[in-house]
Motif scaffolding. Sequence first.
Motif, PDB file in Angstrom:
ATOM      1  N   LEU A 108       0.761  -0.959   0.072  1.00  0.00           N
ATOM      2  CA  LEU A 108      -0.029  -0.109   0.084  1.00  0.00           C
ATOM      3  C   LEU A 108       0.918   1.261   0.063  1.00  0.00           C
ATOM      4  O   LEU A 108       0.546   2.185  -0.670  1.00  0.00           O
ATOM      5  N   GLY A 109       1.916   1.247   0.552  1.00  0.00           N
ATOM      6  CA  GLY A 109       2.821   2.326   1.015  1.00  0.00           C
ATOM      7  C   GLY A 109       3.358   2.678  -0.360  1.00  0.00           C
ATOM      8  O   GLY A 109       3.470   3.779  -0.933  1.00  0.00           O
ATOM      9  N   LEU A 110       3.895   1.601  -1.224  1.00  0.00           N
ATOM     10  CA  LEU A 110       4.448   2.040  -2.534  1.00  0.00           C
ATOM     11  C   LEU A 110       3.676   2.511  -3.496  1.00  0.00           C
ATOM     12  O   LEU A 110       4.058   3.406  -4.348  1.00  0.00           O
ATOM     13  N   CYS A 111       2.457   1.807  -3.581  1.00  0.00           N
ATOM     14  CA  CYS A 111       1.434   2.394  -4.235  1.00  0.00           C
ATOM     15  C   CYS A 111       1.112   3.742  -4.204  1.00  0.00           C
ATOM     16  O   CYS A 111       0.898   4.585  -4.801  1.00  0.00           O
ATOM     17  N   GLN A 112       0.724   4.001  -2.873  1.00  0.00           N
ATOM     18  CA  GLN A 112       0.143   5.268  -2.459  1.00  0.00           C
ATOM     19  C   GLN A 112       1.352   6.493  -2.752  1.00  0.00           C
ATOM     20  O   GLN A 112       1.032   7.629  -3.036  1.00  0.00           O
ATOM     21  N   ALA A 113       2.426   5.915  -2.587  1.00  0.00           N
ATOM     22  CA  ALA A 113       3.633   7.171  -2.856  1.00  0.00           C
ATOM     23  C   ALA A 113       3.515   7.692  -4.171  1.00  0.00           C
ATOM     24  O   ALA A 113       3.712   8.932  -4.467  1.00  0.00           O
ATOM     25  N   ALA A 114       3.268   6.934  -5.342  1.00  0.00           N
ATOM     26  CA  ALA A 114       2.977   7.559  -6.456  1.00  0.00           C
ATOM     27  C   ALA A 114       1.969   8.880  -6.534  1.00  0.00           C
ATOM     28  O   ALA A 114       2.239   9.713  -7.241  1.00  0.00           O
ATOM     29  N   TYR A 115       0.869   8.278  -5.850  1.00  0.00           N
ATOM     30  CA  TYR A 115      -0.248   9.307  -5.897  1.00  0.00           C
ATOM     31  C   TYR A 115       0.261  10.478  -4.833  1.00  0.00           C
ATOM     32  O   TYR A 115      -0.083  11.850  -5.413  1.00  0.00           O
ATOM     33  N   PHE A 116       0.855  10.439  -3.957  1.00  0.00           N
ATOM     34  CA  PHE A 116       1.271  11.443  -3.008  1.00  0.00           C
ATOM     35  C   PHE A 116       2.216  12.389  -3.890  1.00  0.00           C
ATOM     36  O   PHE A 116       2.247  13.406  -3.822  1.00  0.00           O
ATOM     37  N   SER A 117       3.273  11.713  -4.525  1.00  0.00           N
ATOM     38  CA  SER A 117       4.303  12.471  -5.258  1.00  0.00           C
ATOM     39  C   SER A 117       3.649  13.388  -6.299  1.00  0.00           C
ATOM     40  O   SER A 117       4.181  14.396  -6.458  1.00  0.00           O
ATOM     41  N   GLU A 118       2.684  12.844  -7.112  1.00  0.00           N
ATOM     42  CA  GLU A 118       1.895  13.669  -8.063  1.00  0.00           C
ATOM     43  C   GLU A 118       1.157  14.784  -7.472  1.00  0.00           C
ATOM     44  O   GLU A 118       1.063  15.936  -7.968  1.00  0.00           O
ATOM     45  N   ASP A 119       0.589  14.467  -5.979  1.00  0.00           N
ATOM     46  CA  ASP A 119       0.078  15.750  -5.693  1.00  0.00           C
ATOM     47  C   ASP A 119       1.114  16.597  -5.042  1.00  0.00           C
ATOM     48  O   ASP A 119       0.737  17.862  -5.324  1.00  0.00           O
ATOM     49  N   LEU A 120       2.064  16.225  -4.738  1.00  0.00           N
ATOM     50  CA  LEU A 120       3.305  17.273  -4.225  1.00  0.00           C
ATOM     51  C   LEU A 120       3.590  17.853  -5.466  1.00  0.00           C
ATOM     52  O   LEU A 120       4.219  19.397  -5.199  1.00  0.00           O
ATOM     53  N   ARG A 121       3.851  17.322  -6.475  1.00  0.00           N
ATOM     54  CA  ARG A 121       4.394  17.998  -7.820  1.00  0.00           C
ATOM     55  C   ARG A 121       3.450  18.973  -8.080  1.00  0.00           C
ATOM     56  O   ARG A 121       3.756  20.230  -8.701  1.00  0.00           O
ATOM     57  N   SER A 122       2.114  18.823  -8.159  1.00  0.00           N
ATOM     58  CA  SER A 122       1.118  19.675  -8.659  1.00  0.00           C
ATOM     59  C   SER A 122       1.126  20.933  -7.691  1.00  0.00           C
ATOM     60  O   SER A 122       0.958  21.941  -8.128  1.00  0.00           O
TER      61      SER A 122
END
Length: 235
Positions: A108-122
């Motif tokens: 779950l952590g590896l998967c959610q990191a992708a979404y969090f990173s895109e949120d932070l990038r935006s």
Amino acid sequence: MGKFDLSAILGNPDYMAMLLHGIEMTFVVAIGSWLLAMSLAMLLLGLRYAPGRIGNAFVAAYVSYHRNVPTLVQLMLWYFGIFTLMPDWLTQWLNDHNAEAIFAIIGLGLCQAAYFSEDLRSGLRSVSPGQMEAARALGHGYISAMRFVMIPQGVRNALPALINHSVSLFKNSSLAVAIGVAELTYAVKEVENLSFLTFETYLLATVLYLTFSLLIMAAGAFVTWRADPLRSVRA
């Protein structure tokens, strides 16, 4: 027609013990995977803005994989696939320390990191480039400007999206039941099998998930309000 009897569950100490343990494991998995996801997201964000194209290409591939492969498949790959390829000593250690929960946190952590990173990038992209120029004019280096000026503003801008994905992560913790984690959904299934009170059991699970999700959203709204630099003006 059966009679609705929620007290048969709430009044049974064994059932309540199972549900409380399930709630505890749900939060262990959710919090552990959230911490892993946020840590990795910050690392991925750094790679995105590192000089050269290799880091950016790696992050793009990472995000693409985790956003396009179902989370349940990723969990099964970790537990039923990668776990079986590990050395015997490591397998034994993991089995002695709740391997199911550990791999649920990892997956779950590896998967959610992708979404969090895109949120932070935006959020970071929404910060005016003039902020970086002003920070450099005041004597900040690139890293110092990112740390003290750009990233704090980017995180503040990304809070609504981060909160939404945090709620999604909490709900997705229920997928851990597929690899045998004794979290809330697992406990609910066990209680239902023992009590034969299907409607009451799943109604209680629905209320619990709804309550915890709303509490997370309320906490997120409070954090967003506290982080708003104009809150005193709006008040």
